[in-house]
Design an enzyme around this catalytic site. Sequence first.
Site, mmCIF file in Angstrom:
data_model
loop_
_atom_site.group_PDB
_atom_site.id
_atom_site.type_symbol
_atom_site.label_atom_id
_atom_site.label_comp_id
_atom_site.label_asym_id
_atom_site.label_seq_id
_atom_site.Cartn_x
_atom_site.Cartn_y
_atom_site.Cartn_z
ATOM 1 N N ARG A 277 0.883 -1.174 0.000
ATOM 2 C CA ARG A 277 0.000 0.000 0.000
ATOM 3 C C ARG A 277 0.914 1.215 0.000
ATOM 4 O O ARG A 277 1.665 1.439 0.953
ATOM 5 C CB ARG A 277 -0.891 -0.034 1.242
ATOM 6 C CG ARG A 277 -1.911 1.100 1.355
ATOM 7 C CD ARG A 277 -2.684 0.927 2.657
ATOM 8 N NE ARG A 277 -3.662 1.971 2.896
ATOM 9 C CZ ARG A 277 -4.944 1.886 2.572
ATOM 10 N NH1 ARG A 277 -5.399 0.799 1.974
ATOM 11 N NH2 ARG A 277 -5.786 2.871 2.855
ATOM 12 N N HIS B 265 -7.084 1.253 -6.856
ATOM 13 C CA HIS B 265 -7.352 0.432 -5.664
ATOM 14 C C HIS B 265 -8.038 -0.864 -6.131
ATOM 15 O O HIS B 265 -9.231 -1.064 -5.894
ATOM 16 C CB HIS B 265 -8.227 1.203 -4.690
ATOM 17 C CG HIS B 265 -8.209 0.676 -3.291
ATOM 18 N ND1 HIS B 265 -7.603 -0.510 -2.937
ATOM 19 C CD2 HIS B 265 -8.758 1.161 -2.136
ATOM 20 C CE1 HIS B 265 -7.760 -0.717 -1.645
ATOM 21 N NE2 HIS B 265 -8.447 0.276 -1.140
ATOM 22 N N GLN C 174 -10.152 -3.099 -3.620
ATOM 23 C CA GLN C 174 -11.470 -2.561 -3.285
ATOM 24 C C GLN C 174 -12.434 -2.769 -4.445
ATOM 25 O O GLN C 174 -13.611 -3.082 -4.247
ATOM 26 C CB GLN C 174 -11.370 -1.080 -2.939
ATOM 27 C CG GLN C 174 -12.684 -0.470 -2.471
ATOM 28 C CD GLN C 174 -13.124 -1.004 -1.126
ATOM 29 O OE1 GLN C 174 -12.400 -0.911 -0.153
ATOM 30 N NE2 GLN C 174 -14.325 -1.571 -1.071
ATOM 31 N N ASP D 95 -17.077 8.543 -2.455
ATOM 32 C CA ASP D 95 -15.814 8.395 -1.742
ATOM 33 C C ASP D 95 -15.482 9.749 -1.128
ATOM 34 O O ASP D 95 -16.119 10.763 -1.448
ATOM 35 C CB ASP D 95 -14.716 7.933 -2.706
ATOM 36 C CG ASP D 95 -13.444 7.482 -1.997
ATOM 37 O OD1 ASP D 95 -13.488 7.270 -0.769
ATOM 38 O OD2 ASP D 95 -12.409 7.350 -2.670
ATOM 39 N N CYS E 64 -16.353 2.900 0.112
ATOM 40 C CA CYS E 64 -15.232 2.024 0.451
ATOM 41 C C CYS E 64 -14.736 2.232 1.879
ATOM 42 O O CYS E 64 -14.022 1.377 2.408
ATOM 43 C CB CYS E 64 -14.091 2.206 -0.545
ATOM 44 S SG CYS E 64 -13.354 3.855 -0.547
ATOM 45 N N ARG F 52 -13.834 -7.393 1.415
ATOM 46 C CA ARG F 52 -12.401 -7.229 1.185
ATOM 47 C C ARG F 52 -11.679 -8.530 1.514
ATOM 48 O O ARG F 52 -10.770 -8.959 0.791
ATOM 49 C CB ARG F 52 -11.851 -6.076 2.042
ATOM 50 C CG ARG F 52 -12.295 -4.686 1.633
ATOM 51 C CD ARG F 52 -11.690 -4.272 0.302
ATOM 52 N NE ARG F 52 -10.252 -4.305 0.313
ATOM 53 C CZ ARG F 52 -9.474 -3.323 0.780
ATOM 54 N NH1 ARG F 52 -10.023 -2.217 1.260
ATOM 55 N NH2 ARG F 52 -8.159 -3.420 0.735
#
Length: 310
Positions: free
Chosen positions: A104, A131, A134, A225, A265, A293
């Site tokens: 990450r 991402h 996700q 988001d 998310c 996830r």
Amino acid sequence: MPKLDILNLQSLGKDGILDVMHLAQKNKFDRCAFLETKCLKDKKVAIIMEKPSLRTRTSFECACVDLGAYPVLLCDKNSAFSRGESDYDTIKVLERFVDAVILRTYEQSKLKALSEYVSIPIINALSDDFHPCQGLADLLTIIEHKGDPYNLTMCYIGDASNNMCNTYVELACIMGIHLNIACPKNFGPSTKMLDFIKSSPNSSFVQIFDDPKLAIKDADVVFTDTWVSMGDEEKSTEIIKYFDGFCVDMELFNLAKTNAIFMHCLPAHRGLEVSDEVMDCERSVIFDEAENRLHAQTALLQLVFEKSLF
């Protein structure tokens, strides 16, 4: 030696994404039935978090344990790429110890460079550009709640220049799923992503609006988001002025189909990009989305190791 790196959803393609969905559904059923799948027994996986993480770190660590792999956590400020050693030297050392690296990070270019240095798989657990983990979890959630995704319309409302919108664009173009994007004029998709849309055989599946009320009309799935990244709240006053009318409140959400689901998310700024009422309503599936996830990443790890030869 051939290996499968996951730098974005394009790394998987349509067939790979479908493989992850099938595996994820099976793994979720098996986990609920207390059936173990230790197919990665004795494998070692480095989990490097250069950015703060709750869901990503926890879900990947649990996924490794569920599969029998040993997670090597490198999450503090004095580990992995934090002490001045070159990225090349660091990843070449890790290659001698572990069988895969989950990272990450910030720059997408760093993931690409690292993937070229080593023979072990590199998995993007979030970058500034994409991402993919996700995106896979979100598709799994959509399938669970809405069935066949090909006849659905997804709607993303908010900052269309961020990694989540980029990932939804990938999902729409690769899979052939309708996506409406609503964003302020100064926060649209990047030139790179616009070029990606234009080059896709499914370019007509993506439409961009500056009016969220038009974009959300007849949507089956509604995403948003954060407008301001967690920890950058001091920037909020200079940014949120552009997003007037883009908060997904119940008045806006009710313009979607009556059975539309809401997704985020997480983490979220409640009361900013989305209201409490929408976050907590019965059509909000944010916690199913968060749980998925784990199941999507368990499947992704299986696929990565299956496709990579050591």
